[in-house]
Design a protein around this motif. Structure first.
Motif, PDB file in Angstrom:
ATOM      1  N   THR A 215       0.826  -1.212   0.000  1.00  0.00           N
ATOM      2  CA  THR A 215       0.000   0.000   0.000  1.00  0.00           C
ATOM      3  C   THR A 215       0.855   1.255   0.000  1.00  0.00           C
ATOM      4  O   THR A 215       0.634   2.182  -0.800  1.00  0.00           O
ATOM      5  N   GLU A 216       1.835   1.306   0.897  1.00  0.00           N
ATOM      6  CA  GLU A 216       2.699   2.488   0.986  1.00  0.00           C
ATOM      7  C   GLU A 216       3.530   2.649  -0.292  1.00  0.00           C
ATOM      8  O   GLU A 216       3.739   3.769  -0.769  1.00  0.00           O
ATOM      9  N   ARG A 217       3.990   1.532  -0.844  1.00  0.00           N
ATOM     10  CA  ARG A 217       4.780   1.618  -2.068  1.00  0.00           C
ATOM     11  C   ARG A 217       3.951   2.173  -3.221  1.00  0.00           C
ATOM     12  O   ARG A 217       4.428   3.015  -3.998  1.00  0.00           O
ATOM     13  N   ARG A 218       2.701   1.721  -3.335  1.00  0.00           N
ATOM     14  CA  ARG A 218       1.830   2.227  -4.400  1.00  0.00           C
ATOM     15  C   ARG A 218       1.552   3.713  -4.210  1.00  0.00           C
ATOM     16  O   ARG A 218       1.490   4.473  -5.181  1.00  0.00           O
ATOM     17  N   ALA A 219       1.383   4.135  -2.939  1.00  0.00           N
ATOM     18  CA  ALA A 219       1.146   5.557  -2.671  1.00  0.00           C
ATOM     19  C   ALA A 219       2.360   6.387  -3.108  1.00  0.00           C
ATOM     20  O   ALA A 219       2.208   7.463  -3.705  1.00  0.00           O
ATOM     21  N   LEU A 220       3.555   5.864  -2.820  1.00  0.00           N
ATOM     22  CA  LEU A 220       4.768   6.568  -3.244  1.00  0.00           C
ATOM     23  C   LEU A 220       4.886   6.599  -4.764  1.00  0.00           C
ATOM     24  O   LEU A 220       5.313   7.606  -5.341  1.00  0.00           O
ATOM     25  N   GLU A 221       4.500   5.493  -5.416  1.00  0.00           N
ATOM     26  CA  GLU A 221       4.552   5.461  -6.874  1.00  0.00           C
ATOM     27  C   GLU A 221       3.591   6.482  -7.478  1.00  0.00           C
ATOM     28  O   GLU A 221       3.908   7.140  -8.481  1.00  0.00           O
ATOM     29  N   GLU A 222       2.404   6.615  -6.855  1.00  0.00           N
ATOM     30  CA  GLU A 222       1.443   7.598  -7.360  1.00  0.00           C
ATOM     31  C   GLU A 222       1.987   9.018  -7.181  1.00  0.00           C
ATOM     32  O   GLU A 222       1.852   9.867  -8.069  1.00  0.00           O
ATOM     33  N   LYS A 223       2.608   9.269  -6.017  1.00  0.00           N
ATOM     34  CA  LYS A 223       3.193  10.589  -5.786  1.00  0.00           C
ATOM     35  C   LYS A 223       4.315  10.861  -6.786  1.00  0.00           C
ATOM     36  O   LYS A 223       4.449  11.982  -7.299  1.00  0.00           O
ATOM     37  N   MET A 224       5.102   9.840  -7.060  1.00  0.00           N
ATOM     38  CA  MET A 224       6.182  10.006  -8.030  1.00  0.00           C
ATOM     39  C   MET A 224       5.615  10.282  -9.422  1.00  0.00           C
ATOM     40  O   MET A 224       6.154  11.110 -10.181  1.00  0.00           O
TER      41      MET A 224
END
Length: 323
Positions: A215-224
């Motif tokens: 979940t956190e990784r996907r959130a970071l990917e979206e922010k990126m």
């Protein structure tokens, strides 16, 4: 009568002497080798035979004899045979206990390591039934490890999932390569990977499933991704601002050429000055766009807000109107 000793006092009495020397001792009666005596002890003799292995003396067979019993080599041979048999039994039991202890320790280490894995891990049979799982996997499905074992993994993962699709394929026996997919469960994203367990004969015995919270990784990917979009917008704005700045430069040069030819009371002079002022403000905006696109280094400076607003007064009045 016969007795065995597994921990004789080394060097004391007959048993201790046998334990030290590893040799058979015979006594027809109580003599000076009997260190342990007590009042009223009856006269008797002994055969003391060591129970030996490659590691040393394991114990002593102590056979009590009637007083005056003569030494008989056939009896000693028999006792040696008994001692050898006992040595084999003792060694076997000792090795069995040692191997059991090693197995228990290995199982404990494996369990500790299995539970230390941060992601949820479980082993499935060919029917998709959980054979074993670690604590992280049990926590993901909201059950204890014992409650998870024996249940179908698809039924467990569908509970709370946003999809009713089959997560683990029914034909695990035909799984030849690792598989993976992403699922949403209870509002969180998980990567689910499955690797077949292949026996020596080439047949699949089951699979290992690894479930990782991303979940956190996907959130970071979206922010990126958003940051990359903003960077692209910045580059586009920089390109437009650069071209627009060239146009403004031409306008400013033109106004500078017109002003010397216009008298101070000429109505056109005020119009040219207005054009020149608007072009300068537009040029300042393009400089900000270029700075935003990282094509120009920012140069902060102190400005007067009153002057900025006053310079935009005519434009603001025309845009805002009387109301």
């Amino acid at each position: 009568s016969t007795a065995t000793s597994t921990s004789p006092a080394s060097g004391r009495c007959l048993c201790g002497r046998v334990a030290s020397s590893g040799e058979v001792h015979y006594a027809g009666d109580l003599d000076e080798r009997h260190d342990t005596t007590f009042p009223g002890i009856k006269q008797h003799g002994h055969y003391c035979v060591p129970i030996k292995s490659d590691a040393g003396v394991l114990g002593v067979i102590n056979m009590y004899l009637e007083h005056g019993h003569r030494r008989d080599e056939s009896e000693i041979q028999f006792l040696n045979a008994v001692a050898n048999t006992l040595a084999g039994v003792i060694q076997h039991r000792t090795e069995t206990r040692r191997f059991r202890s090693m197995l228990v320790e290995a199982a404990s280490q494996w369990r500790t390591t299995f539970d230390a894995i941060g992601g949820g891990v479980c082993v499935l049979d060919l029917g998709g039934v959980v054979v074993r799982c670690n604590r992280a996997m049990a926590a993901l499905v909201g059950e204890s490890p014992r409650e998870v074992v024996g249940r179908n993994i698809n039924a467990l993962l569908r509970s709370g999932s946003d999809s009713s699709d089959t997560i683990v394929p029914e034909g695990i026996a035909a799984m030849s390569v690792p598989q993976s997919r992403c699922i949403v469960r209870l509002g969180r994203w998980y990567d689910v990977s499955m690797d077949p367990i292949v026996r020596d004969d080439g047949n699949v015995a089951g699979c290992v499933l690894l479930m990782t919270d991303v979940t956190e990784r996907r959130a970071l990917e979206e922010k990126m991704g958003q940051a990359q979009k903003m960077e692209a917008v910045g580059r586009l704005a920089g390109g437009i601002a650069h071209d627009f700045n060239n146009v403004l430069t031409s306008i400013l040069i033109t106004t500078d050429l017109l002003l010397p030819d216009l008298a101070d009371d000429d109505a056109k002079r005020a119009d040219v000055l207005a054009i020149r002022g608007s072009a300068k403000r537009a040029a300042a905006l393009t400089q900000q766009l270029l700075a935003f696109s990282r094509k120009q280094v920012l140069k902060p400076r102190v400005v007067s807000l009153n002057e900025l607003v006053h310079g935009m007064e005519d434009m603001l009045r025309s845009l805002l109107g009387e109301d």
